[in-house]
Motif scaffolding. Structure first.
Motif, PDB file in Angstrom:
ATOM      1  N   ALA A  49       0.828  -1.209   0.000  1.00 26.37           N
ATOM      2  CA  ALA A  49       0.000   0.000   0.000  1.00 26.37           C
ATOM      3  C   ALA A  49       0.861   1.257   0.000  1.00 26.37           C
ATOM      4  O   ALA A  49       0.551   2.231  -0.697  1.00 26.37           O
ATOM      5  CB  ALA A  49      -0.930  -0.002   1.210  1.00 26.37           C
ATOM      6  N   ALA A  50       1.956   1.248   0.746  1.00 34.62           N
ATOM      7  CA  ALA A  50       2.847   2.406   0.777  1.00 34.62           C
ATOM      8  C   ALA A  50       3.505   2.643  -0.577  1.00 34.62           C
ATOM      9  O   ALA A  50       3.737   3.786  -0.968  1.00 34.62           O
ATOM     10  CB  ALA A  50       3.922   2.214   1.850  1.00 34.62           C
ATOM     11  N   LEU A  51       3.784   1.564  -1.289  1.00 35.89           N
ATOM     12  CA  LEU A  51       4.414   1.713  -2.604  1.00 35.89           C
ATOM     13  C   LEU A  51       3.409   2.080  -3.693  1.00 35.89           C
ATOM     14  O   LEU A  51       3.763   2.757  -4.658  1.00 35.89           O
ATOM     15  CB  LEU A  51       5.143   0.428  -2.977  1.00 35.89           C
ATOM     16  N   LEU A  52       2.169   1.643  -3.563  1.00 31.94           N
ATOM     17  CA  LEU A  52       1.166   1.929  -4.590  1.00 31.94           C
ATOM     18  C   LEU A  52       0.433   3.244  -4.372  1.00 31.94           C
ATOM     19  O   LEU A  52      -0.105   3.812  -5.331  1.00 31.94           O
ATOM     20  CB  LEU A  52       0.149   0.792  -4.658  1.00 31.94           C
ATOM     21  N   LEU A 102      10.123  -4.936  -7.110  1.00 30.53           N
ATOM     22  CA  LEU A 102      11.131  -4.369  -6.215  1.00 30.53           C
ATOM     23  C   LEU A 102      12.422  -5.178  -6.258  1.00 30.53           C
ATOM     24  O   LEU A 102      13.519  -4.614  -6.304  1.00 30.53           O
ATOM     25  CB  LEU A 102      10.616  -4.338  -4.780  1.00 30.53           C
ATOM     26  N   PHE A 103      12.286  -6.495  -6.246  1.00 36.25           N
ATOM     27  CA  PHE A 103      13.468  -7.352  -6.296  1.00 36.25           C
ATOM     28  C   PHE A 103      14.223  -7.185  -7.607  1.00 36.25           C
ATOM     29  O   PHE A 103      15.454  -7.043  -7.622  1.00 36.25           O
ATOM     30  CB  PHE A 103      13.067  -8.818  -6.097  1.00 36.25           C
ATOM     31  N   LEU A 104      13.493  -7.168  -8.725  1.00 34.40           N
ATOM     32  CA  LEU A 104      14.152  -7.021 -10.021  1.00 34.40           C
ATOM     33  C   LEU A 104      14.824  -5.655 -10.162  1.00 34.40           C
ATOM     34  O   LEU A 104      15.924  -5.556 -10.728  1.00 34.40           O
ATOM     35  CB  LEU A 104      13.152  -7.244 -11.151  1.00 34.40           C
ATOM     36  N   LEU A 105      14.187  -4.626  -9.650  1.00 39.30           N
ATOM     37  CA  LEU A 105      14.814  -3.304  -9.678  1.00 39.30           C
ATOM     38  C   LEU A 105      16.063  -3.251  -8.806  1.00 39.30           C
ATOM     39  O   LEU A 105      17.041  -2.587  -9.151  1.00 39.30           O
ATOM     40  CB  LEU A 105      13.816  -2.231  -9.249  1.00 39.30           C
ATOM     41  N   PHE A 137      17.727   2.891  -3.222  1.00 44.03           N
ATOM     42  CA  PHE A 137      17.185   3.156  -1.893  1.00 44.03           C
ATOM     43  C   PHE A 137      16.590   4.565  -1.807  1.00 44.03           C
ATOM     44  O   PHE A 137      15.548   4.768  -1.180  1.00 44.03           O
ATOM     45  CB  PHE A 137      18.239   2.949  -0.816  1.00 44.03           C
ATOM     46  N   LEU A 138      17.233   5.527  -2.428  1.00 47.25           N
ATOM     47  CA  LEU A 138      16.702   6.887  -2.428  1.00 47.25           C
ATOM     48  C   LEU A 138      15.360   6.950  -3.164  1.00 47.25           C
ATOM     49  O   LEU A 138      14.421   7.601  -2.692  1.00 47.25           O
ATOM     50  CB  LEU A 138      17.706   7.851  -3.078  1.00 47.25           C
ATOM     51  N   ALA A 139      15.253   6.252  -4.277  1.00 49.75           N
ATOM     52  CA  ALA A 139      13.982   6.229  -5.026  1.00 49.75           C
ATOM     53  C   ALA A 139      12.875   5.585  -4.213  1.00 49.75           C
ATOM     54  O   ALA A 139      11.744   6.095  -4.175  1.00 49.75           O
ATOM     55  CB  ALA A 139      14.175   5.484  -6.341  1.00 49.75           C
ATOM     56  N   ILE A 140      13.163   4.503  -3.514  1.00 46.85           N
ATOM     57  CA  ILE A 140      12.152   3.852  -2.673  1.00 46.85           C
ATOM     58  C   ILE A 140      11.716   4.758  -1.534  1.00 46.85           C
ATOM     59  O   ILE A 140      10.532   4.897  -1.245  1.00 46.85           O
ATOM     60  CB  ILE A 140      12.680   2.500  -2.126  1.00 46.85           C
ATOM     61  N   ILE A 141      12.679   5.421  -0.921  1.00 44.02           N
ATOM     62  CA  ILE A 141      12.348   6.340   0.167  1.00 44.02           C
ATOM     63  C   ILE A 141      11.481   7.475  -0.334  1.00 44.02           C
ATOM     64  O   ILE A 141      10.501   7.869   0.309  1.00 44.02           O
ATOM     65  CB  ILE A 141      13.633   6.859   0.831  1.00 44.02           C
TER      66      ILE A 141
END
Length: 86
Positions: free
Chosen positions: A21-24, A59-62, A78-82
């Motif tokens: 949910a946080a990612l979408l 996420l794993f493939l990225l 990591f910066l992009a995910i944050i």
């Protein structure tokens, strides 16, 4: 006590729902994380599992792709995910 497969899958789905949910949420206009989580909870278990598996696989493939560029690539990942989750 022996755990059945469905119980284990339900526990895993409950733990991955906030992450997915946080990612979408940034990609669903007008939804924050709690609304996105509620929307995922309303789906059937099969659909929720498919969406969760797809997001986590992406996420794993990225991460694997970013690792090809070494420390700088992982830092950018990591910066992009944050930034997405924030």
């Amino acid at each position: 006590m022996r755990l059945s497969r469905s119980v284990v899958l339900m526990v895993l789905a409950g733990r991955t729902r906030p992450v997915v949910a946080a990612l979408l949420a940034p990609f669903w206009p007008g939804h924050d994380q709690s609304q996105a989580e509620a929307r995922l909870a309303r789906l059937s278990p099969r659909d929720e599992g498919m969406i969760s598996a797809a997001v986590l696989a992406l996420l794993f493939l990225l991460a694997v792709f970013a690792a090809q560029f070494g420390l700088l690539g992982m830092a950018a990942y990591f910066l992009a995910i944050i930034l997405i989750v924030r």
